[in-house]
Write a protein that holds these residues in place. Structure first.
Motif, PDB file in Angstrom:
ATOM      1  N   PRO A 204       0.799  -1.365  -0.053  1.00 56.66           N
ATOM      2  CA  PRO A 204      -0.142  -0.038  -0.107  1.00 56.66           C
ATOM      3  C   PRO A 204       0.929   1.277  -0.077  1.00 56.66           C
ATOM      4  O   PRO A 204       1.950   1.414   0.872  1.00 56.66           O
ATOM      5  CB  PRO A 204      -0.836  -0.188   1.491  1.00 56.66           C
TER       6      PRO A 204
ATOM      7  N   MET B   3       0.956   5.950  -0.806  1.00 60.81           N
ATOM      8  CA  MET B   3       0.099   7.035  -1.254  1.00 60.81           C
ATOM      9  C   MET B   3       0.615   7.798  -2.546  1.00 60.81           C
ATOM     10  O   MET B   3       0.523   8.845  -2.878  1.00 60.81           O
ATOM     11  CB  MET B   3       0.130   8.060  -0.088  1.00 60.81           C
TER      12      MET B   3
ATOM     13  N   GLY C 289      12.397   3.792  -1.602  1.00 62.60           N
ATOM     14  CA  GLY C 289      11.724   3.186  -0.729  1.00 62.60           C
ATOM     15  C   GLY C 289      10.402   2.368  -1.037  1.00 62.60           C
ATOM     16  O   GLY C 289      10.575   1.114  -0.587  1.00 62.60           O
TER      17      GLY C 289
ATOM     18  N   TYR D 184       0.550  17.469  -1.287  1.00 60.67           N
ATOM     19  CA  TYR D 184       1.148  16.366  -1.267  1.00 60.67           C
ATOM     20  C   TYR D 184       1.499  15.945  -2.684  1.00 60.67           C
ATOM     21  O   TYR D 184       0.812  16.037  -3.545  1.00 60.67           O
ATOM     22  CB  TYR D 184       0.210  15.168  -0.856  1.00 60.67           C
TER      23      TYR D 184
ATOM     24  N   PHE E 143       3.775  -5.514   2.695  1.00 61.34           N
ATOM     25  CA  PHE E 143       5.074  -5.095   2.921  1.00 61.34           C
ATOM     26  C   PHE E 143       5.086  -3.504   3.454  1.00 61.34           C
ATOM     27  O   PHE E 143       4.376  -2.786   2.749  1.00 61.34           O
ATOM     28  CB  PHE E 143       5.653  -5.185   1.620  1.00 61.34           C
TER      29      PHE E 143
ATOM     30  N   ILE F 199      15.267   2.850   3.175  1.00 57.86           N
ATOM     31  CA  ILE F 199      16.111   3.206   1.804  1.00 57.86           C
ATOM     32  C   ILE F 199      16.420   4.829   2.174  1.00 57.86           C
ATOM     33  O   ILE F 199      15.726   5.498   2.280  1.00 57.86           O
ATOM     34  CB  ILE F 199      15.417   2.870   0.537  1.00 57.86           C
TER      35      ILE F 199
ATOM     36  N   ALA G 215      16.607   9.779   4.764  1.00 58.67           N
ATOM     37  CA  ALA G 215      15.816   8.818   4.553  1.00 58.67           C
ATOM     38  C   ALA G 215      14.895   9.301   3.230  1.00 58.67           C
ATOM     39  O   ALA G 215      14.295  10.388   3.343  1.00 58.67           O
ATOM     40  CB  ALA G 215      14.995   8.340   5.792  1.00 58.67           C
ATOM     41  N   ARG G 216      14.574   8.168   2.332  1.00 60.55           N
ATOM     42  CA  ARG G 216      13.705   8.606   0.979  1.00 60.55           C
ATOM     43  C   ARG G 216      12.245   8.919   1.501  1.00 60.55           C
ATOM     44  O   ARG G 216      11.878   8.288   2.549  1.00 60.55           O
ATOM     45  CB  ARG G 216      13.783   7.538   0.134  1.00 60.55           C
TER      46      ARG G 216
HETATM   47  P1  AMP Z   1       3.723   6.139   1.773  1.00 62.51           P
HETATM   48  O1  AMP Z   1       3.530   6.256   0.384  1.00 62.51           O
HETATM   49  O2  AMP Z   1       4.287   7.302   2.354  1.00 62.51           O
HETATM   50  O3  AMP Z   1       2.374   5.900   2.709  1.00 62.51           O
HETATM   51  O4  AMP Z   1       4.597   4.640   2.226  1.00 62.51           O
HETATM   52  C1  AMP Z   1       4.244   3.533   1.907  1.00 62.51           C
HETATM   53  C2  AMP Z   1       4.994   2.614   2.274  1.00 62.51           C
HETATM   54  O5  AMP Z   1       6.453   2.888   1.981  1.00 62.51           O
HETATM   55  C3  AMP Z   1       5.019   2.374   3.809  1.00 62.51           C
HETATM   56  O6  AMP Z   1       5.125   1.079   4.227  1.00 62.51           O
HETATM   57  C4  AMP Z   1       6.260   3.130   4.142  1.00 62.51           C
HETATM   58  O7  AMP Z   1       6.885   2.745   5.460  1.00 62.51           O
HETATM   59  C5  AMP Z   1       7.166   2.628   2.838  1.00 62.51           C
HETATM   60  N1  AMP Z   1       8.272   3.968   2.739  1.00 62.51           N
HETATM   61  C6  AMP Z   1       8.464   4.983   2.580  1.00 62.51           C
HETATM   62  N2  AMP Z   1       9.581   5.585   2.598  1.00 62.51           N
HETATM   63  C7  AMP Z   1      10.287   4.723   2.840  1.00 62.51           C
HETATM   64  C8  AMP Z   1      11.727   4.581   2.713  1.00 62.51           C
HETATM   65  N3  AMP Z   1      12.732   5.261   2.682  1.00 62.51           N
HETATM   66  N4  AMP Z   1      12.371   2.975   2.977  1.00 62.51           N
HETATM   67  C9  AMP Z   1      11.536   2.084   3.035  1.00 62.51           C
HETATM   68  N5  AMP Z   1      10.082   2.136   3.135  1.00 62.51           N
HETATM   69  C10 AMP Z   1       9.738   3.416   2.813  1.00 62.51           C
END
Ligand code: AMP
Length: 283
Positions: free
Chosen positions: A25, A27, A33, A68, A142, A173, A180-181
Motif C-alpha cells: 500500500p 500514497m 523506498g 502532497y 510489505f 532506503i 531517508a527517502r
Molecule cells: P507512503 O506512500 O509514504 O504511505 O509509504 C508507503 C510505504 O512505503 C510505507 O510502508 C512506508 O513505510 C514505505 N516507505 C516510505 N519511504 C520509505 C523508505 N525510505 N524506505 C523504506 N520504506 C519506505
C-alpha cells in the motif's frame, strides 16, 4: 500490469488469482523506498498488488494533503520495472462513499510519538489499511521501517483483528547523503536536502555512542539534539529513545531493545527517521 479503480472490479479480478499475493500500500509519489517494497514482494510472492491512494483520513486540516506530490504517470512508469500484477487506484468516493462513518482505532501505541503530534493520524492509517486488507485479501503485506511506529501498529491491527496476513518489514532506503527517502523530500531544494541529511548524521552519532557502551538514554538524546539543533533551519518536534515493542519512553539506563526516532521540521516540511538497536545482541 492491470490498473483497477473500483472495489467491485478488483474483487472480480482477485477471484481469478491463485497462490500468494504480496500487497504494497502506498500514497503515490513513488521513490526507491516504495520500489524496494515491491521488489521484496516480487521475491516473496507469486503475485504482487500495489495500491496508490492518497488517504485524506490521515491528514489533519493543517497538514499537506492538497500540496502532497501527485505523480501518477511517473509512478506507473516506475512500476513497469517490476512484476506488478495489479495496481489498485481508487478515488475518494470509492473508499469513503457518502455516509461513511466507521473508524478503526488502535488505542495504545497510537497515542505515543507520532500520535502525540498528529492525534488523528493513526486512526486514519488503520482505517484505510483495514479497508485495503479487506479488499485486496493479500497473503503478505510489505511495510517500511521508515515508518517504524506505523509498522508496529499495523502488526498489532493484524494480530488484534485476526487478519491472516504476514506483515513483512523492509529496511529504510536512503539518499546518498543518508537522508531517508520520502515523498515529502520533493518539497526540499537541493541545499535543503543537504541540511536535512544532518538528521541521519545525528542518529548515526547516537548509534555510535550506544555501540561504544553508552546506555544512558538522556545522553543519547542530548547527542542527537545537539547535532540537529546546530542546524538553524531544522526545528525538532521530538527526539525519542523508547522501548522497541511498547514504544514507552525510556528514562535513565537502557536495558532493552530500543527504537530511537525523531521528527524534525525543515521549514514546513515534516521529516521522520529512526533506527532500532538491540541491547541484548550488544552484550
Ligand atoms: P507512503 O506512500 O509514504 O504511505 O509509504 C508507503 C510505504 O512505503 C510505507 O510502508 C512506508 O513505510 C514505505 N516507505 C516510505 N519511504 C520509505 C523508505 N525510505 N524506505 C523504506 N520504506 C519506505
Amino acid at each position: 500490469m492491470k490498473t483497477i479503480s473500483t472495489i467491485q472490479k478488483f474483487r472480480k479480478w482477485r477471484k481469478g488469482i491463485t497462490g500468494s499475493i504480496g500487497f504494497v500500500p502506498t500514497m503515490g509519489a513513488l521513490h526507491e523506498g516504495h520500489l524496494a517494497l515491491v521488489a521484496e514482494s516480487n521475491k516473496t510472492c507469486k503475485n504482487t498488488v500495489v495500491s496508490i491512494y492518497l488517504n485524506p483520513a490521515q491528514f489533519a486540516q493543517c497538514e499537506d494533503l492538497t500540496t502532497y506530490p501527485k505523480t501518477i504517470e511517473a509512478d506507473l512508469e516506475k512500476l513497469t520495472n517490476f512484476r506488478v500484477d495489479c495496481i489498485f487506484l481508487p478515488n475518494d468516493s470509492e473508499m469513503y462513499p457518502d455516509g461513511f462513518s466507521t473508524r478503526i482505532q488502535e488505542n495504545n501505541l497510537s497515542c505515543l510519538l507520532e500520535g502525540k503530534s498528529r492525534p488523528e493520524f493513526f486512526s486514519g492509517v488503520t482505517t484505510i489499511v483495514a479497508k485495503l486488507f479487506n479488499i485486496v485479501e493479500p497473503t503478505h503485506a510489505f511495510f517500511g521501517e521508515k515508518d517504524a511506529q506505523q509498522l508496529r501498529i499495523v502488526q498489532k491491527l493484524v494480530k488484534d483483528l485476526n487478519y491472516p496476513i504476514h506483515i513483512i518489514s523492509c529496511p529504510i532506503i536512503r539518499e546518498e547523503n543518508g537522508l531517508a527517502r520520502s515523498s515529502r523530500n520533493d518539497y526540499l531544494t537541493e541545499a535543503e536536502h543537504k541540511i536535512a541529511s544532518n538528521i541521519n548524521k545525528a542518529l548515526q552519532n547516537g548509534k555510535k555512542l550506544l555501540i561504544s557502551g553508552e546506555h544512558n538514554s538522556q545522553i543519547i538524546k542530548d547527542e542527537i539534539t545537539q547535532i540537529i539543533g546546530a542546524e538553524k533551519l531544522l526545528r525538532i518536534d521530538y527526539i525519542s529513545v523508547a522501548d522497541s515493542h511498547t514504544l514507552v519512553e525510556i528514562s535513565g539506563k537502557i536495558e532493552q531493545d530500543i527504537l530511537v526516532s525523531v521528527a524534525v521540521y525543515l521549514k514546513d516540511t515534516r521529516l521522520i527517521d529512526n533506527f532500532s538497536y538491540s541491547i541484548s545482541s550488544s552484550r
